[in-house]
Enzyme design. Structure first.
Site, PDB file in Angstrom:
ATOM      1  CD  GLU A  36      -2.373  -1.193   2.010  1.00 49.59           C
ATOM      2  OE1 GLU A  36      -4.310  -2.572   2.478  1.00 49.59           O
ATOM      3  OE2 GLU A  36      -2.526  -0.639   3.574  1.00 49.59           O
ATOM      4  CB  CYS A  84       2.321   8.082   3.058  1.00 49.37           C
ATOM      5  SG  CYS A  84       2.833   7.065   4.036  1.00 49.37           S
ATOM      6  CB  CYS A 143       6.361  -4.279   9.778  1.00 43.52           C
ATOM      7  SG  CYS A 143       7.538  -3.180  10.221  1.00 43.52           S
ATOM      8  CB  CYS A 199       4.604  -1.150  17.077  1.00 47.62           C
ATOM      9  SG  CYS A 199       6.323  -0.745  15.961  1.00 47.62           S
ATOM     10  CB  CYS A 252       1.041  -1.054  13.886  1.00 46.06           C
ATOM     11  SG  CYS A 252       2.011  -0.640  12.333  1.00 46.06           S
ATOM     12  N   GLY A 299       5.818  -1.113   7.103  1.00 41.24           N
ATOM     13  CA  GLY A 299       8.025  -1.162   7.252  1.00 41.24           C
ATOM     14  C   GLY A 299       8.604  -0.532   7.600  1.00 41.24           C
ATOM     15  CD  GLU A 300      12.225   0.789  11.521  1.00 43.24           C
ATOM     16  OE1 GLU A 300      11.594   1.826  11.789  1.00 43.24           O
ATOM     17  OE2 GLU A 300      13.506   1.321  10.684  1.00 43.24           O
ATOM     18  CB  SER A 355       9.091   7.119  10.056  1.00 40.39           C
ATOM     19  OG  SER A 355       8.491   7.300  11.629  1.00 40.39           O
ATOM     20  CB  SER A 399       7.894   5.603  15.960  1.00 40.18           C
ATOM     21  OG  SER A 399       7.840   5.693  14.422  1.00 40.18           O
ATOM     22  CG  LEU A 400      10.679   8.259  22.771  1.00 38.86           C
ATOM     23  CD1 LEU A 400      11.799   7.735  21.584  1.00 38.86           C
ATOM     24  CD2 LEU A 400      10.776   9.284  22.528  1.00 38.86           C
ATOM     25  CG  ASN A 433      -5.327   6.284  12.831  1.00 41.30           C
ATOM     26  OD1 ASN A 433      -6.176   7.772  13.013  1.00 41.30           O
ATOM     27  ND2 ASN A 433      -4.143   6.888  12.584  1.00 41.30           N
ATOM     28  CB  CYS A 462      -0.064   6.465  10.923  1.00 38.31           C
ATOM     29  SG  CYS A 462       0.376   7.717  11.002  1.00 38.31           S
TER      30      CYS A 462
HETATM   31  N1  SAH Z   1       9.014   1.747  10.700  1.00 39.93           N
HETATM   32  C1  SAH Z   1       8.689   3.059  10.482  1.00 39.93           C
HETATM   33  C2  SAH Z   1       7.646   3.937   9.829  1.00 39.93           C
HETATM   34  C3  SAH Z   1       5.550   3.284   9.797  1.00 39.93           C
HETATM   35  S1  SAH Z   1       5.177   4.017  10.754  1.00 39.93           S
HETATM   36  C4  SAH Z   1       8.037   3.471  12.190  1.00 39.93           C
HETATM   37  O1  SAH Z   1       8.076   2.738  12.866  1.00 39.93           O
HETATM   38  O2  SAH Z   1       8.339   4.884  12.963  1.00 39.93           O
HETATM   39  C5  SAH Z   1       4.741   5.319  10.821  1.00 39.93           C
HETATM   40  C6  SAH Z   1       4.192   5.947  11.964  1.00 39.93           C
HETATM   41  O3  SAH Z   1       2.122   5.582  12.109  1.00 39.93           O
HETATM   42  C7  SAH Z   1       5.076   5.585  13.291  1.00 39.93           C
HETATM   43  O4  SAH Z   1       4.622   6.475  14.300  1.00 39.93           O
HETATM   44  C8  SAH Z   1       4.240   4.362  13.816  1.00 39.93           C
HETATM   45  O5  SAH Z   1       4.139   3.997  14.922  1.00 39.93           O
HETATM   46  C9  SAH Z   1       2.558   5.040  13.702  1.00 39.93           C
HETATM   47  N2  SAH Z   1       1.368   4.141  13.442  1.00 39.93           N
HETATM   48  C10 SAH Z   1       1.898   2.320  13.575  1.00 39.93           C
HETATM   49  N3  SAH Z   1       0.554   1.968  13.881  1.00 39.93           N
HETATM   50  C11 SAH Z   1      -0.728   3.074  14.354  1.00 39.93           C
HETATM   51  C12 SAH Z   1      -1.875   3.511  14.545  1.00 39.93           C
HETATM   52  N4  SAH Z   1      -3.289   2.327  14.863  1.00 39.93           N
HETATM   53  N5  SAH Z   1      -2.441   4.384  14.908  1.00 39.93           N
HETATM   54  C13 SAH Z   1      -1.572   5.693  14.686  1.00 39.93           C
HETATM   55  N6  SAH Z   1      -0.172   5.812  14.407  1.00 39.93           N
HETATM   56  C14 SAH Z   1       0.671   4.512  14.640  1.00 39.93           C
END
Ligand code: SAH
Length: 363
Positions: free
Chosen positions: A98, A111, A118, A122, A125, A167-168, A199, A222-223, A298, A341
């Site tokens: 996607e 994006c 991935c 997390c 996600c 993906g990362e 990111s 992504s903290l 989300n 996201c």
């Molecule tokens: N792997 C990378 C890029 C992925 S997504 C990363 O982790 O940064 C981009 C952002 O969307 C990340 O900060 C991720 O943590 C966030 N994200 C993932 N799932 C989400 C959700 N359900 N709601 C809001 N943000 C989310």
């Protein structure tokens, strides 16, 4: 690089300009043709060698016989009420990925994905639930931009790229950086590094490599949590690369004048969104040139967290702002088409079994 399909012919989509020059020369074609090809492929978005009309019949025949040109195929294009478009693209081995177009935020933004699925898992996600199917090639990463820019008629316009799809990126480092070089070239789309944001969950060796790159995109980390215990539960790679290690690389990260690292922080209701969390976040970021992007969760079926109320989000943001941290709240785009996201998951993709999902939640 050989294509996942294992085609014998080199793939024009996988070659940087200098590689293309060498490949052409080896087949008795003048090097300058590489620039012409780049312009057709990137600037004009042409995906069929026979349609590159200023190349001459004989040359086109040679190219068609000697090379392939793989381009992701659009198999889905959902439009959100807010103008966001979620594209499902099919790769040559039929894997779907996607990519999302987000209009006027204020810039036009693509994006894009760096992997099918991935491996980071997390806990909030959806893409993480798929597990990693495979890395994307550089041509597939850059190909998403070619396809989306053509579909949105933006080939001739400036746009931003965020590596925030599936993906990362630092887990597929070489192909990701190669894709950025291909998009950057003046004969291609000439995308400036200032318009690209990478990111990452914070893979420390990857960040160290990135700090030495000639092509330096903007960095977003992504903290999502302020203690190692909580971050390890939400973002499993934290067990290997804890907060202190990530923040240490960030402190040393070479930044251009006035630029900052963005720290993304997904707000999960009652989990990491308390005033204490906000105050700990301020302390953690004290020595870093940072700005914070809050992302209210989300929600999605199977994700065991809730989105906090606007009041909670506002209170969290206010604590940061009061301590002079630049803070923004990400407006979710395309939620109605599951393009926001963490909502990117291809239906029918290689999803984890129910047992694997349970194991993930229980860890
Ligand atoms: N792997 C990378 C890029 C992925 S997504 C990363 O982790 O940064 C981009 C952002 O969307 C990340 O900060 C991720 O943590 C966030 N994200 C993932 N799932 C989400 C959700 N359900 N709601 C809001 N943000 C989310």
């Amino acid at each position: 690089m050989t294509h996942p399909q294992g085609d014998r012919h080199p793939d024009l989509a996988e070659l940087e300009l200098h590689e293309l020059e060498t490949a052409l020369e080896a087949r008795g074609v003048e090097r300058f043709r590489a620039r012409q090809l780049y312009r057709w492929i990137y600037r004009r978005g042409v995906t069929d060698i026979t349609r590159m009309t200023d190349l001459g019949r004989t040359l086109r025949d040679t190219l068609t016989a000697e090379f392939v040109l793989s381009t992701p195929r659009i198999i889905g294009d959902d439009r959100s009420a807010d103008g966001t478009r979620k594209f499902v693209l099919e790769l040559v081995d039929r894997q779907p990925i996607e990519a999302v177009f987000i209009p006027d935020t204020p810039a036009m933004t693509f994006c894009i994905s760096t992997q099918v699925g991935c491996a980071m898992s997390c806990s909030f996600c959806l893409t993480g639930r798929m597990g990693l199917v495979r890395n994307l090639t550089a041509g597939e990463i850059a190909g998403q931009v070619r396809v989306l820019a053509a579909a949105t008629e933006l080939l001739d316009h400036p746009f931003n790229i965020v590596l925030m799809g599936m993906g990362e990126p630092l887990h597929n480092y070489d192909q990701t950086m190669k894709a950025l070089r291909m998009l950057h070239g003046e004969h291609g789309l000439a995308v400036s590094p200032r318009r690209v944001t990478l990111s990452t969950v914070g893979i420390v060796p990857g960040l160290e490599r990135l700090a030495r790159e000639p092509f330096m995109p903007n960095l977003a980390v992504s903290l999502h949590a302020t203690t190692d215990a909580q971050r390890s539960a939400l973002v499993p790679p934290n067990r290997k690369y804890p907060l202190a290690a990530i923040l240490e690389v960030c402190r040393r990260f070479p930044l251009k004048k006035r630029s900052r690292i963005t720290f993304e922080y997904v707000l999960l209701d009652g989990v990491n969104d308390t005033p204490e969390d906000a105050r700990r976040l301020v302390k953690l970021l004290a020595a870093v040139k940072a700005k914070v992007n809050l992302i209210p969760l989300n929600p999605a079926p199977g994700i065991p967290f809730e989105r906090p109320s606007d009041e909670r989000v506002e209170r969290f943001a206010q604590i940061l702002a009061d301590r002079h941290i630049t803070v923004s709240v990400r407006k979710s785009r395309g939620r109605d088409i599951r393009a926001a996201c963490g909502q990117l998951i291809v239906e029918g993709g290689a999803r984890k079994s129910a047992a694997q999902q349970m194991a993930l939640l229980m860890r």
